[in-house]
Design a protein around this motif. Structure first.
Motif, PDB file in Angstrom:
ATOM      1  N   VAL A 191     -48.795  16.618  12.429  1.00  8.29           N
ATOM      2  CA  VAL A 191     -49.886  17.308  13.116  1.00  8.29           C
ATOM      3  C   VAL A 191     -50.827  17.967  12.111  1.00  8.29           C
ATOM      4  CG1 VAL A 191     -50.445  19.191  14.711  1.00  8.29           C
ATOM      5  CG2 VAL A 191     -48.596  17.607  15.257  1.00  8.29           C
ATOM      6  N   TYR A 192     -50.275  18.535  11.039  1.00  6.98           N
ATOM      7  CA  TYR A 192     -51.104  19.137   9.994  1.00  6.98           C
ATOM      8  C   TYR A 192     -52.015  18.093   9.353  1.00  6.98           C
ATOM      9  CZ  TYR A 192     -52.378  21.085   5.463  1.00  6.98           C
ATOM     10  OH  TYR A 192     -53.072  21.490   4.363  1.00  6.98           O
ATOM     11  N   LEU A 193     -51.470  16.948   9.006  1.00  3.07           N
ATOM     12  CA  LEU A 193     -52.267  15.895   8.367  1.00  3.07           C
ATOM     13  C   LEU A 193     -53.332  15.349   9.320  1.00  3.07           C
ATOM     14  CD1 LEU A 193     -49.456  14.048   6.388  1.00  3.07           C
ATOM     15  CD2 LEU A 193     -51.219  15.584   5.485  1.00  3.07           C
ATOM     16  N   LEU A 194     -52.992  15.208  10.589  1.00  2.07           N
ATOM     17  CA  LEU A 194     -53.994  14.787  11.577  1.00  2.07           C
ATOM     18  C   LEU A 194     -55.103  15.833  11.709  1.00  2.07           C
ATOM     19  CD1 LEU A 194     -51.772  13.232  14.397  1.00  2.07           C
ATOM     20  CD2 LEU A 194     -53.393  12.028  12.918  1.00  2.07           C
TER      21      LEU A 194
ATOM     22  N   ALA B 234     -43.472  30.751  12.767  1.00  2.00           N
ATOM     23  CA  ALA B 234     -44.132  31.348  11.608  1.00  2.00           C
ATOM     24  C   ALA B 234     -44.720  30.274  10.699  1.00  2.00           C
ATOM     25  CB  ALA B 234     -43.144  32.220  10.842  1.00  2.00           C
ATOM     26  N   THR B 235     -44.017  29.169  10.549  1.00  2.00           N
ATOM     27  CA  THR B 235     -44.528  28.070   9.725  1.00  2.00           C
ATOM     28  C   THR B 235     -45.805  27.503  10.326  1.00  2.00           C
ATOM     29  OG1 THR B 235     -42.357  27.505   8.840  1.00  2.00           O
ATOM     30  CG2 THR B 235     -44.014  25.761   8.839  1.00  2.00           C
ATOM     31  N   ALA B 236     -45.831  27.321  11.641  1.00  2.00           N
ATOM     32  CA  ALA B 236     -47.038  26.804  12.305  1.00  2.00           C
ATOM     33  C   ALA B 236     -48.204  27.765  12.117  1.00  2.00           C
ATOM     34  CB  ALA B 236     -46.765  26.565  13.789  1.00  2.00           C
ATOM     35  N   ALA B 237     -47.949  29.063  12.228  1.00  2.00           N
ATOM     36  CA  ALA B 237     -49.018  30.047  12.037  1.00  2.00           C
ATOM     37  C   ALA B 237     -49.592  29.962  10.625  1.00  2.00           C
ATOM     38  CB  ALA B 237     -48.491  31.453  12.315  1.00  2.00           C
ATOM     39  N   MET B 238     -48.720  29.794   9.628  1.00  2.00           N
ATOM     40  CA  MET B 238     -49.187  29.693   8.246  1.00  2.00           C
ATOM     41  C   MET B 238     -49.855  28.345   7.978  1.00  2.00           C
ATOM     42  SD  MET B 238     -46.165  31.458   6.046  1.00  2.00           S
ATOM     43  CE  MET B 238     -47.120  31.485   4.531  1.00  2.00           C
ATOM     44  N   LEU B 239     -49.225  27.279   8.401  1.00  2.00           N
ATOM     45  CA  LEU B 239     -49.692  25.930   8.102  1.00  2.00           C
ATOM     46  C   LEU B 239     -51.053  25.644   8.738  1.00  2.00           C
ATOM     47  CD1 LEU B 239     -48.610  23.454   6.567  1.00  2.00           C
ATOM     48  CD2 LEU B 239     -47.588  22.685   8.696  1.00  2.00           C
TER      49      LEU B 239
ATOM     50  N   MET C  64     -37.718  30.174  -8.100  1.00  2.00           N
ATOM     51  CA  MET C  64     -37.458  29.389  -9.306  1.00  2.00           C
ATOM     52  C   MET C  64     -38.103  28.002  -9.242  1.00  2.00           C
ATOM     53  SD  MET C  64     -33.485  30.406 -10.036  1.00  2.00           S
ATOM     54  CE  MET C  64     -33.266  29.211 -11.321  1.00  2.00           C
ATOM     55  N   THR C  65     -38.172  27.429  -8.052  1.00  2.00           N
ATOM     56  CA  THR C  65     -38.750  26.094  -7.891  1.00  2.00           C
ATOM     57  C   THR C  65     -40.230  26.144  -7.510  1.00  2.00           C
ATOM     58  OG1 THR C  65     -38.019  26.035  -5.579  1.00  2.00           O
ATOM     59  CG2 THR C  65     -36.545  25.060  -7.237  1.00  2.00           C
ATOM     60  N   ASP C  66     -40.781  27.346  -7.461  1.00  2.00           N
ATOM     61  CA  ASP C  66     -42.183  27.557  -7.086  1.00  2.00           C
ATOM     62  C   ASP C  66     -42.501  26.928  -5.731  1.00  2.00           C
ATOM     63  OD1 ASP C  66     -44.735  28.624  -7.412  1.00  2.00           O
ATOM     64  OD2 ASP C  66     -45.494  26.785  -8.341  1.00  2.00           O
ATOM     65  N   THR C  67     -41.598  27.136  -4.775  1.00  2.00           N
ATOM     66  CA  THR C  67     -41.794  26.629  -3.414  1.00  2.00           C
ATOM     67  C   THR C  67     -41.577  27.743  -2.389  1.00  2.00           C
ATOM     68  OG1 THR C  67     -39.495  25.892  -3.316  1.00  2.00           O
ATOM     69  CG2 THR C  67     -41.146  24.256  -3.980  1.00  2.00           C
ATOM     70  N   MET C  68     -42.025  28.957  -2.708  1.00  2.05           N
ATOM     71  CA  MET C  68     -41.823  30.091  -1.808  1.00  2.05           C
ATOM     72  C   MET C  68     -42.551  29.864  -0.488  1.00  2.05           C
ATOM     73  SD  MET C  68     -40.621  32.917  -0.851  1.00  2.05           S
ATOM     74  CE  MET C  68     -39.836  33.733  -2.193  1.00  2.05           C
TER      75      MET C  68
ATOM     76  N   GLY D 285     -53.001  28.139  10.532  1.00  2.00           N
ATOM     77  CA  GLY D 285     -53.895  29.297  10.512  1.00  2.00           C
ATOM     78  C   GLY D 285     -54.463  29.618   9.148  1.00  2.00           C
ATOM     79  N   VAL D 286     -53.650  29.512   8.110  1.00  2.00           N
ATOM     80  CA  VAL D 286     -54.106  29.800   6.745  1.00  2.00           C
ATOM     81  C   VAL D 286     -53.687  28.656   5.810  1.00  2.00           C
ATOM     82  CG1 VAL D 286     -54.294  32.315   6.858  1.00  2.00           C
ATOM     83  CG2 VAL D 286     -52.074  31.294   6.454  1.00  2.00           C
ATOM     84  N   PRO D 287     -54.230  27.463   6.045  1.00  2.00           N
ATOM     85  CA  PRO D 287     -53.777  26.288   5.298  1.00  2.00           C
ATOM     86  C   PRO D 287     -54.083  26.340   3.799  1.00  2.00           C
ATOM     87  CG  PRO D 287     -55.726  25.753   6.568  1.00  2.00           C
ATOM     88  CD  PRO D 287     -55.298  27.133   6.984  1.00  2.00           C
ATOM     89  N   HIS D 288     -55.009  27.194   3.380  1.00  2.00           N
ATOM     90  CA  HIS D 288     -55.351  27.274   1.964  1.00  2.00           C
ATOM     91  C   HIS D 288     -54.463  28.249   1.211  1.00  2.00           C
ATOM     92  CE1 HIS D 288     -58.694  24.682   2.697  1.00  2.00           C
ATOM     93  NE2 HIS D 288     -59.174  25.495   3.617  1.00  2.00           N
ATOM     94  N   SER D 289     -53.548  28.918   1.918  1.00  2.00           N
ATOM     95  CA  SER D 289     -52.609  29.830   1.270  1.00  2.00           C
ATOM     96  C   SER D 289     -51.628  29.031   0.418  1.00  2.00           C
ATOM     97  CB  SER D 289     -51.841  30.619   2.334  1.00  2.00           C
ATOM     98  OG  SER D 289     -50.727  31.262   1.761  1.00  2.00           O
ATOM     99  N   GLN D 290     -51.271  29.597  -0.719  1.00  2.00           N
ATOM    100  CA  GLN D 290     -50.312  28.938  -1.616  1.00  2.00           C
ATOM    101  C   GLN D 290     -48.990  28.662  -0.879  1.00  2.00           C
ATOM    102  OE1 GLN D 290     -50.881  27.842  -4.606  1.00  2.00           O
ATOM    103  NE2 GLN D 290     -48.846  27.426  -5.380  1.00  2.00           N
ATOM    104  N   MET D 291     -48.552  29.618  -0.059  1.00  2.00           N
ATOM    105  CA  MET D 291     -47.265  29.488   0.626  1.00  2.00           C
ATOM    106  C   MET D 291     -47.311  28.564   1.834  1.00  2.00           C
ATOM    107  SD  MET D 291     -45.828  33.316   0.394  1.00  2.00           S
ATOM    108  CE  MET D 291     -46.172  34.292  -1.043  1.00  2.00           C
ATOM    109  N   ALA D 292     -48.511  28.069   2.173  1.00  2.00           N
ATOM    110  CA  ALA D 292     -48.640  27.148   3.298  1.00  2.00           C
ATOM    111  C   ALA D 292     -48.835  25.712   2.835  1.00  2.00           C
ATOM    112  CB  ALA D 292     -49.809  27.570   4.193  1.00  2.00           C
ATOM    113  N   LYS D 293     -48.728  25.459   1.539  1.00  2.00           N
ATOM    114  CA  LYS D 293     -48.824  24.089   1.043  1.00  2.00           C
ATOM    115  C   LYS D 293     -47.635  23.285   1.568  1.00  2.00           C
ATOM    116  CE  LYS D 293     -49.688  23.601  -3.343  1.00  2.00           C
ATOM    117  NZ  LYS D 293     -49.679  23.829  -4.803  1.00  2.00           N
ATOM    118  N   LEU D 294     -47.856  22.009   1.825  1.00  2.00           N
ATOM    119  CA  LEU D 294     -46.787  21.174   2.388  1.00  2.00           C
ATOM    120  C   LEU D 294     -45.532  21.174   1.516  1.00  2.00           C
ATOM    121  CD1 LEU D 294     -48.488  18.044   3.948  1.00  2.00           C
ATOM    122  CD2 LEU D 294     -47.313  19.907   5.092  1.00  2.00           C
ATOM    123  N   SER D 295     -45.700  21.150   0.205  1.00  2.00           N
ATOM    124  CA  SER D 295     -44.517  21.164  -0.671  1.00  2.00           C
ATOM    125  C   SER D 295     -43.726  22.453  -0.498  1.00  2.00           C
ATOM    126  CB  SER D 295     -44.929  20.995  -2.136  1.00  2.00           C
ATOM    127  OG  SER D 295     -45.804  22.043  -2.527  1.00  2.00           O
ATOM    128  N   HIS D 296     -44.410  23.558  -0.315  1.00  2.00           N
ATOM    129  CA  HIS D 296     -43.737  24.840  -0.108  1.00  2.00           C
ATOM    130  C   HIS D 296     -43.040  24.872   1.254  1.00  2.00           C
ATOM    131  CE1 HIS D 296     -45.649  27.326  -3.445  1.00  2.00           C
ATOM    132  NE2 HIS D 296     -46.086  26.084  -3.615  1.00  2.00           N
TER     133      HIS D 296
END
Length: 161
Positions: free
Chosen positions: A148-151, A52-57, A109-113, A59-70
């Motif tokens: 892989v995301y950064l590459l 699921a993380t790979a699909a978000m990271l 609470m940490t804004d990392t959903m 597939g939809v990298p501009h999503s708030q929940m797919a940011k690397l910090s999240h």
């Protein structure tokens, strides 16, 4: 006809194939590498939430929940909460319920959903994991997904896909 010749011609013209090819390569490289390593080393290095993380990271990298910090914080927070709940309450229905609830609340609470992080909390409880889980498979898996995301981002900028 619903999917006639014109439908496929229009689809071919409108779809940005380079982007989808890159997403496929990113998923194959990251998940494939973890699966290969898991098979070669006979260790469970590939966990379901990584799919699921790979699909978000990728597939939809501009999503708030797919940011690397999240992605990173969401998984680590959830895993730590899940392991803590398992160690404190054991493997039962109320530890799963409490672990998932606390993981979601802490991510909010940490804004990392990061929704797959919730699955990581449940996995840690049901899998009876200890704190070494934070390093293997979680740390290694997140490292591979991140590299892989950064590459992929670099390739997108270089080729202007």
């Amino acid at each position: 006809m619903l999917f006639g010749k014109e439908f496929w011609k229009t689809l071919w013209k409108r779809v940005f194939w380079g982007k989808y090819f890159l997403i496929t390569i990113e998923i194959c490289c990251s998940i494939g590498f973890l699966a290969f390593l898991a098979d070669k080393e006979h260790m469970p290095l590939l966990i379901a939430p990584f799919g699921a993380t790979a699909a978000m990271l990728y597939g939809v990298p501009h999503s708030q929940m797919a940011k690397l910090s999240h992605v990173i914080c969401g998984h680590f927070i959830s895993a730590a909460v899940g392991i803590f709940c398992y160690r404190l309450l054991g493997n039962n229905w109320y530890s799963v319920t409490l672990g998932l609830s606390l993981a979601v609340i802490l991510m909010l609470m940490t804004d990392t959903m990061h929704p797959p992080g919730g699955a990581t909390a449940v996995l840690c409880i049901l899998g009876r994991e200890d704190f070494s889980f934070l390093f293997l498979p979680l740390g290694l898996g997140l490292l591979v997904l991140t590299i892989v995301y950064l590459l992929g981002c670099w390739v997108m900028k270089k080729t202007l896909l």
